[in-house]
Design a protein around this motif. Structure first.
Motif, PDB file in Angstrom:
ATOM      1  N   THR A  37       0.975  -1.233  -0.083  1.00 14.24           N
ATOM      2  CA  THR A  37      -0.005  -0.138  -0.091  1.00 14.24           C
ATOM      3  C   THR A  37       0.993   1.267  -0.095  1.00 14.24           C
ATOM      4  O   THR A  37       1.676   1.044   0.771  1.00 14.24           O
ATOM      5  CB  THR A  37      -1.009   0.132   1.140  1.00 14.24           C
ATOM      6  N   ARG A  91      -5.347   3.126   8.723  1.00 14.83           N
ATOM      7  CA  ARG A  91      -5.279   1.799   9.623  1.00 14.83           C
ATOM      8  C   ARG A  91      -6.550   0.991   9.312  1.00 14.83           C
ATOM      9  O   ARG A  91      -6.481  -0.172   8.860  1.00 14.83           O
ATOM     10  CB  ARG A  91      -5.486   2.184  11.041  1.00 14.83           C
ATOM     11  N   GLU A  92      -7.800   1.582   8.901  1.00 12.14           N
ATOM     12  CA  GLU A  92      -8.786   0.937   8.703  1.00 12.14           C
ATOM     13  C   GLU A  92      -8.543   0.206   7.405  1.00 12.14           C
ATOM     14  O   GLU A  92      -8.982  -0.892   6.907  1.00 12.14           O
ATOM     15  CB  GLU A  92     -10.152   2.038   8.545  1.00 12.14           C
ATOM     16  N   LEU A  93      -8.137   0.975   6.323  1.00  8.23           N
ATOM     17  CA  LEU A  93      -7.791   0.529   5.019  1.00  8.23           C
ATOM     18  C   LEU A  93      -6.758  -0.634   4.702  1.00  8.23           C
ATOM     19  O   LEU A  93      -6.923  -1.255   3.985  1.00  8.23           O
ATOM     20  CB  LEU A  93      -7.670   1.698   4.038  1.00  8.23           C
ATOM     21  N   THR A  94      -5.883  -0.616   5.783  1.00  8.96           N
ATOM     22  CA  THR A  94      -4.836  -1.532   5.430  1.00  8.96           C
ATOM     23  C   THR A  94      -5.051  -2.727   6.955  1.00  8.96           C
ATOM     24  O   THR A  94      -4.079  -3.195   7.140  1.00  8.96           O
ATOM     25  CB  THR A  94      -3.294  -0.720   5.854  1.00  8.96           C
ATOM     26  N   ASP A  95      -6.088  -2.767   7.555  1.00 12.92           N
ATOM     27  CA  ASP A  95      -6.321  -3.773   8.409  1.00 12.92           C
ATOM     28  C   ASP A  95      -5.273  -3.534   9.681  1.00 12.92           C
ATOM     29  O   ASP A  95      -4.773  -4.415  10.082  1.00 12.92           O
ATOM     30  CB  ASP A  95      -6.164  -5.366   7.925  1.00 12.92           C
ATOM     31  N   GLY A  96      -5.076  -2.342   9.814  1.00 17.01           N
ATOM     32  CA  GLY A  96      -4.312  -1.947  11.135  1.00 17.01           C
ATOM     33  C   GLY A  96      -2.979  -2.063  10.780  1.00 17.01           C
ATOM     34  O   GLY A  96      -1.943  -1.556  11.750  1.00 17.01           O
ATOM     35  N   HIS A  97      -2.427  -2.464   9.625  1.00 16.27           N
ATOM     36  CA  HIS A  97      -0.899  -2.410   9.113  1.00 16.27           C
ATOM     37  C   HIS A  97      -0.268  -1.044   9.030  1.00 16.27           C
ATOM     38  O   HIS A  97       0.956  -0.826   9.325  1.00 16.27           O
ATOM     39  CB  HIS A  97      -0.483  -3.425   8.157  1.00 16.27           C
TER      40      HIS A  97
END
Length: 331
Positions: free
Chosen positions: A148, A207-213
């Motif tokens: 990302t 964080r929402e769009l990357t599952d927290g990563h």
């Protein structure tokens, strides 16, 4: 005589003039080009106002990008011939060459035969944006499928090129824009998501769009205090590549994010790629491949004619464009 863009003092767009000049025959390893279109970049605005990395020597020529027809070649030039359709890679100092004009000289190493499918306007809009994106994302950050990438100022020509380059390698581009006014245009341009930085919490949305990563790569032309939020939104072992200073204030970089997540902050400018023969060759090959496969396609916001060069600069400085600003030269 050729009408070429020059300025005799730094200042606003009104200092630009179309001077009548005699353009000499090309010397060794030079190409003379009958220009058909000129690409505008913020670097030229900074050069004109005396805020660039080099100072102009007056009267000063200007311009990094042009497309046109080879008028003549100097000794030692073998890869292009008279009559070829070519465009110019920004691989030189504007204190040495300036390619905004009707008849211009360029170093042969910066002249490329572009795909016949491109219009003059599109060809003039290729190299600055795509090699800037390639250099930061591919050459330096090693962007790859599954990554990302956050793209501040995503509606700029480089921002749009970066969206396309990210898509080309299978990465996920998240566009950042100050307001939601350009959201639909950025989504249509290929952004996976758009975050309006003055209306949304950047860190929470990433964080929402990357599952927290978080995002592994940030490609930032803005700088300033906003880098703190970008660092907070960057994944562990991520890299922030800074290639501009749209916000001239000092960066604010939270030390605990840098230490705790082992982040890399990398300053980058186009010329470290374009002035290195091997890296420039790889960049040109990458871009030509993307153009030929239809994965890269220059987005042009607006065109002006050569007599409107000052208006074109003013429009660029206003910052409302989505894509490249191009100046055309009638035959």
């Amino acid at each position: 005589m050729s009408r070429n863009v020059r300025f005799h003092a730094t200042g606003d767009a009104d200092v630009l003039h179309l001077d009548h000049v005699d353009v000499p025959a090309p010397g060794k390893d030079e190409v003379r080009i009958r220009a058909r279109a000129l690409g505008l970049n913020r670097a030229e605005v900074m050069f004109r106002t005396g805020e660039y990395v080099v100072d102009p020597a007056f009267p000063s020529s200007i311009g990094y990008e042009a497309s046109g027809i080879v008028d003549s070649v100097g000794p030692g030039v073998e890869h292009v011939s008279v009559g070829d359709a070519v465009s110019v890679v920004p691989a030189f100092a504007m204190t040495d060459y300036g390619v905004h004009g009707e008849l211009v000289l360029a170093p042969a190493s910066a002249v490329v035969k572009h795909p016949a499918s491109l219009s003059w306007e599109e060809a003039a809009a290729v190299w600055m944006q795509y090699i800037t994106a390639y250099g930061g994302l591919i050459d330096i950050a090693q962007l790859q499928a599954g990554d990302t990438v956050l793209l501040p100022a995503a509606s700029s020509s480089v921002g749009l090129a970066s969206i396309q380059v990210a898509r080309m390698v299978g990465a996920t581009p998240i566009a950042l824009s100050r307001t939601s006014g350009k959201r639909d245009q950025l989504l249509e341009a290929g952004a996976s998501e758009v975050i309006a930085t003055q209306e949304e919490d950047i860190v929470a949305r990433v964080r929402e769009l990357t599952d927290g990563h978080g995002a592994r790569v940030v490609f930032d032309p803005v700088g300033g205090p906003g880098v703190a939020q970008l660092a907070a939104a960057t994944a562990p072992h991520g890299i922030i590549v800074n290639y501009g200073a749209l916000d001239p204030r000092d960066m604010a970089l939270p030390v605990m994010d840098v230490l705790g997540k082992h982040l890399t902050l990398r300053g980058y400018e186009l010329f470290e790629v374009t002035q290195d023969d091997e890296r420039r060759g790889a960049a040109v090959e990458f871009v030509l491949d993307g153009l030929s496969r239809g994965l890269l396609h220059p987005v042009i916001d607006r065109t002006f004619v050569l007599d409107e060069i000052a208006d074109a600069h003013r429009y660029l400085e206003a910052g409302s464009q989505v894509g490249k600003i191009v100046v055309t030269i009638p035959e």
